[in-house]
Design a protein around this motif. Structure first.
Motif: not given
Length: 393
Positions: A283-292, A319-322
């Motif tokens: 789990i990361t503090d980023g998200t796929r929405l921000h790069i794709d 690897i997953c988003g928040y």
């Protein structure tokens, strides 16, 4: 782009903008264009990435603003663009801004009957550009993004609408000085621009136009290769125009992705690692929405920045988003066993990513600029104050 010894200073999730690379991409494109066309213009595409620092640097390095809405036009003015250095495209211009742009010398490419009516009603005898709608799919099957559905922008060449518009503009004494040939092409192939150049020349000949400028729009590959790809486009356009004796005309290009995509990376941190019956989830503090944002990519350029060296057995990790969406899964990797505190940096994310950032669950992330090996915060993280600033309850 992100130096491992410095990146711990950055608060994630965040974007990092490499100013030097952006400037070099613009300079490389200009250098190639000027080699073939003395009078050439780069119109930086606001819609691709409209971070104010990016726009200002484009302006400071000789670019015009290429805008497709009233908001973008006003943003260009706010940043400091002279109206004469604004290319105004798009099908949803508003009348007030349209008239202001004409009076102040902006390069307008009309796209609709209502714009032609506004122009005629205004009585202003300004030079104008006309956006052309022609059947690129018929000429080059499989190269367009619309396929057999066809494009919806501009005046159609094949059904005679373009001819009627040209005749009407001529009748009112309005000079057509520019053709806007942009077509949404999926392949970004050099041959597409040869086709655009050839058809522009044919239209100019058939309609007996005194056009002195052709705007080829955007849709280019390039960036980070010292201008090698830009050279292929420019030389192909030049050789095609030369066949028709039009190699001395002015040329406009409207790049976005080809100058800005390589200049941004997205940095995230691992906040948790959990195992289930189905595998290991990071789990990361980023998200796929921000790069794709459209969830269409299958591969990413990325690097892993370990917080400490730990001997561990490699295994497949997802690897997953928040976000609370199950499909906010970025990729599977077995490069190394990721631990809490590790960071993942995704490269080449400057094109059509930030402009589609949603206000979903959490708000807009920080943006840093990399200048001379140091980082500067150029957009603070949005919080509740920014989110509710125009709201009433």
């Amino acid at each position: 782009m992100v130096n491992d010894s410095i990146n711990r200073e950055l608060q994630t999730p965040c974007y990092v903008f490499d100013e030097g690379l952006f400037i070099k991409n613009i300079q490389d494109f200009y250098s190639v264009l000027h080699k073939y066309f003395v009078n050439s213009i780069i119109g930086y595409s606001f819609k691709t990435n409209s971070i104010p620092r990016v726009i200002r640097l484009a302006k400071d390095n000789g670019c015009f603003a290429e805008v497709v809405s009233d908001d973008e036009y006003k943003l260009a003015i706010e940043i400091g663009f002279n109206p004469k250095a604004i290319i105004f495209n798009g099908p949803v211009k508003e009348k007030e801004t349209f008239i202001y742009a004409i009076k102040n010398g902006s390069l307008i490419n009309i796209d609709s009957q209502r714009e032609m009516s506004w122009l005629i009603e205004s009585g202003i005898k300004a030079d104008i550009g006309v956006r052309i709608n022609f059947d690129l799919e018929r000429h080059m099957p499989g190269h367009t993004s619309t396929g057999e559905q066809g494009g919806r922008f501009g005046f159609c060449y094949e059904n005679g609408e373009l001819h009627n518009v040209i005749c009407k503009l001529k009748a009112y004494g309005i000079n057509i000085s520019r053709l806007h040939m942009h077509v949404s092409n999926a392949s970004k192939a050099v041959e597409v621009y040869q086709c655009l150049a050839e058809n522009a020349c044919k239209i100019i000949e058939e309609e007996k136009l005194g056009v002195n400028c052709i705007d080829f729009g955007g849709g280019y590959f390039g960036g980070g290769d010292n201008g090698k790809q830009y050279e292929k486009y420019a030389s192909a356009i030049y050789e095609t125009l030369k066949i028709y004796g039009m190699e001395k005309c002015s040329v406009i290009v409207e790049p976005g992705a080809s100058v800005v995509a390589t200049c941004f990376c997205y940095l995230t941190s691992v906040v948790d690692v959990k195992k289930t019956n189905y595998g290991s989830f990071v789990i990361t503090d980023g998200t796929r929405l921000h790069i794709d944002p459209f969830f269409v990519r299958s591969k990413y350029n990325y690097s892993i920045l370990k917080c400490k060296s730990l001997a561990s057995e490699k295994s497949v990790q997802c690897i997953c988003g928040y976000t609370c969406m199950e499909k906010d899964r970025i990729m599977n990797t077995s490069d190394t066993d990721l631990q809490v505190g590790d960071r993942i940096c995704y490269d080449i994310v400057g094109s059509y990513t930030m402009c589609f950032n949603p206000l979903f669950i959490t708000y807009l992330p920080r943006v840093y600029s990399l200048v001379d090996n140091s980082y500067e915060l150029i957009r603070e993280k949005w919080g509740v104050t920014e989110y509710i600033q125009k709201c009433r309850w």
